[in-house]
Design a protein around this motif. Structure first.
Motif, mmCIF file in Angstrom:
data_model
loop_
_atom_site.group_PDB
_atom_site.id
_atom_site.type_symbol
_atom_site.label_atom_id
_atom_site.label_comp_id
_atom_site.label_asym_id
_atom_site.label_seq_id
_atom_site.Cartn_x
_atom_site.Cartn_y
_atom_site.Cartn_z
ATOM 1 N N LYS A 214 0.940 -2.236 -7.883
ATOM 2 C CA LYS A 214 1.445 -3.585 -7.623
ATOM 3 C C LYS A 214 2.489 -3.915 -8.671
ATOM 4 O O LYS A 214 2.323 -3.589 -9.848
ATOM 5 C CB LYS A 214 0.300 -4.599 -7.697
ATOM 6 C CG LYS A 214 0.695 -6.040 -7.403
ATOM 7 C CD LYS A 214 -0.516 -6.956 -7.524
ATOM 8 C CE LYS A 214 -0.145 -8.400 -7.186
ATOM 9 N NZ LYS A 214 -1.303 -9.319 -7.333
ATOM 10 N N ASN A 215 3.587 -4.563 -8.260
ATOM 11 C CA ASN A 215 4.606 -4.932 -9.231
ATOM 12 C C ASN A 215 5.182 -6.291 -8.890
ATOM 13 O O ASN A 215 4.899 -6.870 -7.851
ATOM 14 C CB ASN A 215 5.696 -3.859 -9.305
ATOM 15 C CG ASN A 215 6.387 -3.670 -7.977
ATOM 16 O OD1 ASN A 215 7.189 -4.497 -7.573
ATOM 17 N ND2 ASN A 215 6.068 -2.584 -7.278
ATOM 18 N N SER A 216 6.019 -6.773 -9.781
ATOM 19 C CA SER A 216 6.487 -8.153 -9.710
ATOM 20 C C SER A 216 7.642 -8.327 -8.727
ATOM 21 O O SER A 216 8.751 -8.672 -9.112
ATOM 22 C CB SER A 216 6.917 -8.623 -11.099
ATOM 23 O OG SER A 216 7.942 -7.781 -11.599
ATOM 24 N N GLY A 217 7.382 -8.040 -7.473
ATOM 25 C CA GLY A 217 8.347 -8.403 -6.451
ATOM 26 C C GLY A 217 9.277 -7.312 -5.995
ATOM 27 O O GLY A 217 9.986 -7.493 -5.015
ATOM 28 N N PHE A 218 9.325 -6.153 -6.690
ATOM 29 C CA PHE A 218 10.205 -5.072 -6.263
ATOM 30 C C PHE A 218 9.407 -4.096 -5.404
ATOM 31 O O PHE A 218 8.621 -3.312 -5.904
ATOM 32 C CB PHE A 218 10.795 -4.346 -7.464
ATOM 33 C CG PHE A 218 11.803 -5.160 -8.206
ATOM 34 C CD1 PHE A 218 13.113 -5.214 -7.775
ATOM 35 C CD2 PHE A 218 11.434 -5.893 -9.315
ATOM 36 C CE1 PHE A 218 14.049 -5.971 -8.456
ATOM 37 C CE2 PHE A 218 12.364 -6.653 -10.003
ATOM 38 C CZ PHE A 218 13.671 -6.689 -9.562
ATOM 39 N N TYR A 388 3.198 9.885 -0.225
ATOM 40 C CA TYR A 388 3.473 8.449 -0.126
ATOM 41 C C TYR A 388 2.446 7.801 0.792
ATOM 42 O O TYR A 388 2.502 7.941 2.016
ATOM 43 C CB TYR A 388 4.886 8.210 0.400
ATOM 44 C CG TYR A 388 5.240 6.731 0.476
ATOM 45 C CD1 TYR A 388 5.378 5.984 -0.681
ATOM 46 C CD2 TYR A 388 5.445 6.103 1.695
ATOM 47 C CE1 TYR A 388 5.701 4.636 -0.627
ATOM 48 C CE2 TYR A 388 5.773 4.755 1.758
ATOM 49 C CZ TYR A 388 5.895 4.026 0.598
ATOM 50 O OH TYR A 388 6.218 2.699 0.650
ATOM 51 N N GLN A 389 1.465 7.121 0.201
ATOM 52 C CA GLN A 389 0.440 6.406 0.958
ATOM 53 C C GLN A 389 0.785 4.916 0.913
ATOM 54 O O GLN A 389 0.589 4.261 -0.104
ATOM 55 C CB GLN A 389 -0.942 6.665 0.351
ATOM 56 C CG GLN A 389 -1.315 8.136 0.250
ATOM 57 C CD GLN A 389 -1.635 8.742 1.609
ATOM 58 O OE1 GLN A 389 -1.811 8.026 2.598
ATOM 59 N NE2 GLN A 389 -1.714 10.071 1.672
ATOM 60 N N GLU A 390 1.285 4.395 2.007
ATOM 61 C CA GLU A 390 1.820 3.033 2.003
ATOM 62 C C GLU A 390 0.764 1.989 1.656
ATOM 63 O O GLU A 390 1.049 0.997 0.985
ATOM 64 C CB GLU A 390 2.437 2.729 3.368
ATOM 65 C CG GLU A 390 3.246 1.442 3.388
ATOM 66 C CD GLU A 390 4.037 1.289 4.676
ATOM 67 O OE1 GLU A 390 4.639 0.225 4.856
ATOM 68 O OE2 GLU A 390 4.046 2.234 5.485
ATOM 69 N N TYR A 391 -0.484 2.228 2.069
ATOM 70 C CA TYR A 391 -1.522 1.227 1.827
ATOM 71 C C TYR A 391 -1.808 1.051 0.331
ATOM 72 O O TYR A 391 -2.286 -0.004 -0.106
ATOM 73 C CB TYR A 391 -2.807 1.610 2.562
ATOM 74 C CG TYR A 391 -3.503 2.837 2.023
ATOM 75 C CD1 TYR A 391 -4.434 2.756 0.992
ATOM 76 C CD2 TYR A 391 -3.221 4.097 2.543
ATOM 77 C CE1 TYR A 391 -5.061 3.876 0.499
ATOM 78 C CE2 TYR A 391 -3.837 5.230 2.060
ATOM 79 C CZ TYR A 391 -4.751 5.117 1.038
ATOM 80 O OH TYR A 391 -5.358 6.239 0.557
ATOM 81 N N VAL A 392 -1.516 2.077 -0.461
ATOM 82 C CA VAL A 392 -1.741 1.995 -1.913
ATOM 83 C C VAL A 392 -0.908 0.883 -2.528
ATOM 84 O O VAL A 392 -1.300 0.259 -3.512
ATOM 85 C CB VAL A 392 -1.411 3.359 -2.560
ATOM 86 C CG1 VAL A 392 -1.372 3.228 -4.081
ATOM 87 C CG2 VAL A 392 -2.442 4.395 -2.157
ATOM 88 N N TRP A 400 -7.702 -5.827 -6.805
ATOM 89 C CA TRP A 400 -7.233 -5.929 -8.182
ATOM 90 C C TRP A 400 -8.247 -6.641 -9.066
ATOM 91 O O TRP A 400 -8.422 -6.283 -10.235
ATOM 92 C CB TRP A 400 -5.880 -6.623 -8.223
ATOM 93 C CG TRP A 400 -4.820 -5.747 -7.649
ATOM 94 C CD1 TRP A 400 -4.211 -5.858 -6.436
ATOM 95 C CD2 TRP A 400 -4.296 -4.571 -8.255
ATOM 96 N NE1 TRP A 400 -3.326 -4.825 -6.244
ATOM 97 C CE2 TRP A 400 -3.348 -4.024 -7.348
ATOM 98 C CE3 TRP A 400 -4.506 -3.919 -9.469
ATOM 99 C CZ2 TRP A 400 -2.633 -2.858 -7.625
ATOM 100 C CZ3 TRP A 400 -3.803 -2.760 -9.745
ATOM 101 C CH2 TRP A 400 -2.870 -2.242 -8.827
ATOM 102 N N ASP A 401 -8.950 -7.612 -8.526
ATOM 103 C CA ASP A 401 -9.988 -8.279 -9.308
ATOM 104 C C ASP A 401 -11.096 -7.307 -9.696
ATOM 105 O O ASP A 401 -11.685 -7.406 -10.779
ATOM 106 C CB ASP A 401 -10.582 -9.450 -8.511
ATOM 107 C CG ASP A 401 -9.600 -10.584 -8.348
ATOM 108 O OD1 ASP A 401 -8.630 -10.651 -9.136
ATOM 109 O OD2 ASP A 401 -9.783 -11.410 -7.421
#
Length: 831
Positions: A214-218, A388-392, A400-401
């Motif tokens: 997960k990243n900040s918008g990119f 490349y696993q898109e769901y990841v 994430w919690d």
């Protein structure tokens, strides 16, 4: 891409934090001279720091302290009461001890290598040196959580009010202070990743499975993330040398550490019910690649419990002002120490001045859920899944919690929401587009990139001034197919040229790719010994603006290719392809002519040739980013490369002129030589079987430009040596300032010394010589009597971006127009 990463960080968002005690300032002696490496510790605590080369310091804590203690060898310790929780610009004067040994000890802080309890402890560490704890088991697995962050630092009113941020002022609403440097900063990018790591020490295998990212918008920033991760590569503090930014730093735990560091036994106490000693260390000399800091070590296992490393400001490294590392370990079964936390922070800036603005890069890695001796088998490690696993990349908040080993603070959470707002601001879009052009060389349009703009202008003796325009399709970094091309025009020969190529990724798992293209252009052949038929490739020798003497030995080429390639094993590539080309001289002052009859009475100046080739290439240690037909190499120049090419020329196939067989081998290997820099060796060998004309022979690559071109011989003219069999070796060593750092005044310039030697020996058969119809330009001559060699000495890191080399010819001085001495230069951004 490196510039892209720096520029991206100038564009984004906000943060907050709260510390209860902050102090900073300078420590000097009674003469007003700064004292480096002074211990600065809050009273009755283990929280502290060490002053920099200029005597400056900064320390902060979440706790409230009323006093701080300054201490150093040869000086009286001083305790200062703190009148407020935030105190900057504190200037502390330390007085000499009356019984100080000597002025050398007082001012340089040298510690003895004999009768020093700290070094006695260091020797115990060497005797009980261990690898990372997981290496003590047959199999292991653990969970790893990694958080990468960029922060814009040194936020002041001039930046906030800068016109460049018009319309984006809201990003400065909240800032915080860095605990290491004391600078205000603004978080602008964050990336999180969770992995499950499996390893088998008997099989010498390790597998890392990405569970979430997960990243900040990119949504399309794999290259940026991978590049950041490669900057902060894995390291082991027990190793003698720690490699960061392509530099080898001496570890304070190194067996050679006593020659590079001063060690002081500073404290001892219980940590997690284990008695530990605290060792403070700092460099013996300036300008070397060393650290300052401290570590806690257990008194029975002599394993490290905690270690802090901070690069000194005088270290010979560019664009990096600060490097700070901290690692924590836990004890398993009273004997094995397992890493639990690894924090790495660097401050990127154009200069090392205290007030200079830059970007923090931070990586925090946490380890948990260790399990051992669970066998998975070799098939598990060799299994290749779709990379490349898109769901990841689309995990929900619940994932994430449950999987964060360290929660996000308020500021880090804000980065995610702030960026979405920022992406709607026109000023931000404008800055982002400028950064993209400077980084990639392409101007972005919808699904199409125009460029590369850096190839727009060129010059050679045949075309004169040359202009070029081109572009490529671009939907995303993971495009399964891509088409690119260009057109060019020479004002002197008044001709248009073009090139077009396409490729398609048929299978992402095996990286099966089909490609093809056609090019009609003017080219400098023989610019490298080992080469492939790249439709869109072009050497610097073909368009250099500044040259040594005239160059008319250019070739008019019409090249068509088709190929299939796949990657059955990681970094091992197989390519099978065919090419059809016609070659003829582009100038009446240069000849590719050859005889077409046995009586040697008829000639032609054009070669038509069909060739089938099989290429095997292996690049162990190469790291790439992206999952499409094109991938970006993120550690270029830092891995070995092996290349083998078997080519077959087929006569009469599509009017082909010659039958021949050619084999070529290329091996390039970089070597990190500890504290003595980096050595790069390149070995090439090849042979052509059969009779072929000049256009199909192997030309020893000369260089008539004033620019350093990798793989060439800088004092050879084009076509000075021509072979059908050759062996070449090039060795270059960059000492990274090892010797300059010991010369007063010069060491402050952070120059780097470079030496290299090149050699080639080859032959050309009598049959191939007789086939050539040229009588003057060129004359076929091979270095068969003795190895042609030359050597070079250079100085790098001039103004941080320039390198200059002086080249000396070793032999063959009788060759027509032979150059015995020359100078070349190059520009580049290197750490």
């Amino acid at each position: 891409m490196k510039f892209n990463f720096l520029l991206l960080t100038l564009l984004f968002l906000g943060s907050i934090g709260y510390a209860q005690t902050k102090i900073g300032g300078y420590v000097k002696d009674t003469n007003g001279d700064p004292i480096p490496f002074v211990n600065v510790v809050f009273s009755n605590s283990s929280e502290g720091t060490i002053t920099n080369d200029d005597g400056s310091y900064y320390i902060q804590s979440d706790k409230s302290y009323k006093s701080v203690v300054f201490s150093f060898i040869g000086f009286k310790s001083k305790k200062i009461d703190l009148e407020s929780s935030t105190t900057y610009k504190m200037e502390i004067i330390l007085e000499e001890e009356e019984n100080a040994l000597s002025e050398v000890v007082i001012y340089q802080g040298k510690t003895s290598k004999k009768n020093n309890p700290a070094i006695d402890i260091l020797k115990k560490i060497w005797e009980n040196r261990r690898e990372n704890g997981v290496k003590k088991f047959d199999q292991y697995q653990f969970k790893k959580y990694e958080k990468q962050e960029f922060d814009l630092n040194t936020i002041d009113s001039s930046l906030v009010n800068s016109r460049i941020f018009n319309g984006m002022e809201f990003i400065f609403d909240q800032t915080d202070t860095n605990t290491v440097t004391g600078k205000t900063y603004l978080p602008i990018f964050i990336n999180e990743a969770v992995y499950k790591v499996y390893g088998d020490n008997n099989l010498n295998e390790e597998k890392e499975v990405l569970l979430g990212n997960k990243n900040s918008g990119f949504s399309d920033n794999q290259t940026l993330i991978a590049f950041i991760k490669d900057l902060y590569a894995d390291y082991n503090v027990y190793d003698n040398y720690l490699k960061f930014f392509d530099k080898s730093f001496v570890s304070p735990l190194s067996t050679t550490g006593v020659d590079n560091y001063n060690y002081v036994l500073a404290d001892s106490t219980f940590i997690d019910n284990k008695w530990c000693y605290k060792i403070v260390y700092y460099p013996r000399r300036k300008n070397e690649l060393t650290f300052k800091g401290d570590f806690w070590v257990n008194d029975t296992t002599w394993a490290i419990k905690n270690i802090k490393l901070q690069v000194t400001k005088s270290a010979n490294i560019n664009w990096v002002k600060e490097i700070y590392i901290e690692q924590d370990f836990k004890v398993l079964n009273d004997s094995v120490f397992l890493i639990t936390r690894d924090h790495f922070m660097s401050d990127f800036a154009f200069n090392k001045k205290q007030e200079s603005r830059g970007v923090y890069g931070k990586r925090t890695t946490l380890y948990d859920d260790y399990k051992f001796d669970i066998e998975k088998g070799s098939a598990f490690y060799k299994e290749r899944a779709d990379p490349y696993q898109e769901y990841v990349y689309d995990r929900d908040s619940t994932f994430w919690d449950n999987n964060r080993l360290e929660g996000l603070n308020k500021d880090e959470k804000q980065v995610y929401t702030m960026l979405d707002t920022l992406k709607t601001v026109k000023a931000f879009k404008r800055l982002y587009n400028i950064g993209s052009v400077l980084a990639s060389g392409y101007i972005e349009f919808d699904n199409f990139d125009f460029g590369p703009i850096f190839s727009t202008f060129g010059y050679n003796d045949v075309e004169g001034i040359r202009v070029r325009m081109g572009g490529r399709t671009y939907f995303s970094r993971n495009d399964p197919w891509r088409i690119e091309g260009y057109t060019a025009y020479g004002f002197k020969d008044d001709k248009f040229k073009y090139g077009i190529a396409g490729k398609w990724l048929l299978d992402r798992r095996s990286r099966l790719i089909v490609s093809g293209g056609n090019r009609r252009d003017i080219e400098q052949l023989g610019a490298s010994l080992t080469n492939t038929n790249d439709v869109l490739g072009r050497s610097l020798a073909s368009s250099s603006l500044i040259t040594v003497g005239s160059n008319t030995s250019l070739t008019d080429i019409n090249l068509s290719t088709v190929s299939f390639e796949l990657e059955p094993l990681k970094n091992f590539n197989i390519r099978i392809g065919g090419s059809y080309r016609t070659l003829k001289s582009a100038s009446d002052q240069f000849s590719l002519a050859y005889f077409t009859d046995e009586a040697r009475t008829q000639t032609t100046n054009e070669i038509t040739q069909t060739e089938i080739s099989t290429i095997l290439s292996y690049s162990p240690g190469r790291k790439t980013s992206g999952y499409g037909v094109d991938r970006t190499i993120i550690n270029d120049g830092d891995f070995a490369r092996l290349f083998f090419n078997y080519s077959l020329g087929v006569k009469d196939l599509i009017d082909s002129d010659f039958d021949y067989k050619r084999v070529q081998f290329f091996y390039r290997q970089p070597w990190q030589v500890g504290g003595f820099g980096k050595l790069t060796s390149t070995f090439e060998a090849g042979k052509t079987f059969g009779e072929v004309p000049l256009g199909l022979l192997n030309v020893v690559p000369g260089n008539q430009t004033l620019f350093s071109i990798f793989g060439t011989f800088p004092l050879l003219d084009f076509y000075e040596f021509v072979t059908d069999s050759y062996t070449s070796l090039h060795i270059e060593h960059n000492f990274n300032g090892r010797f300059f750092s010991r010369i007063p005044i010069v060491r402050d310039w952070n120059l780097r010394e470079i030496v290299s030697i090149r050699g080639v020996i080859g032959d050309i058969s009598e049959e191939n010589q007789l086939l050539n119809a040229s009588t003057s330009n060129p004359v076929l001559f091979a270095p068969s009597e003795q190895v042609y060699w030359s050597y070079s000495v250079g100085v790098g890191n001039i103004f941080k971006v320039f390198r200059i080399d002086a080249h000396f010819r070793g032999n063959y001085f009788d060759n027509p127009g032979a150059r015995s001495f020359g100078v070349t230069g190059s520009f580049g951004f290197y750490f």
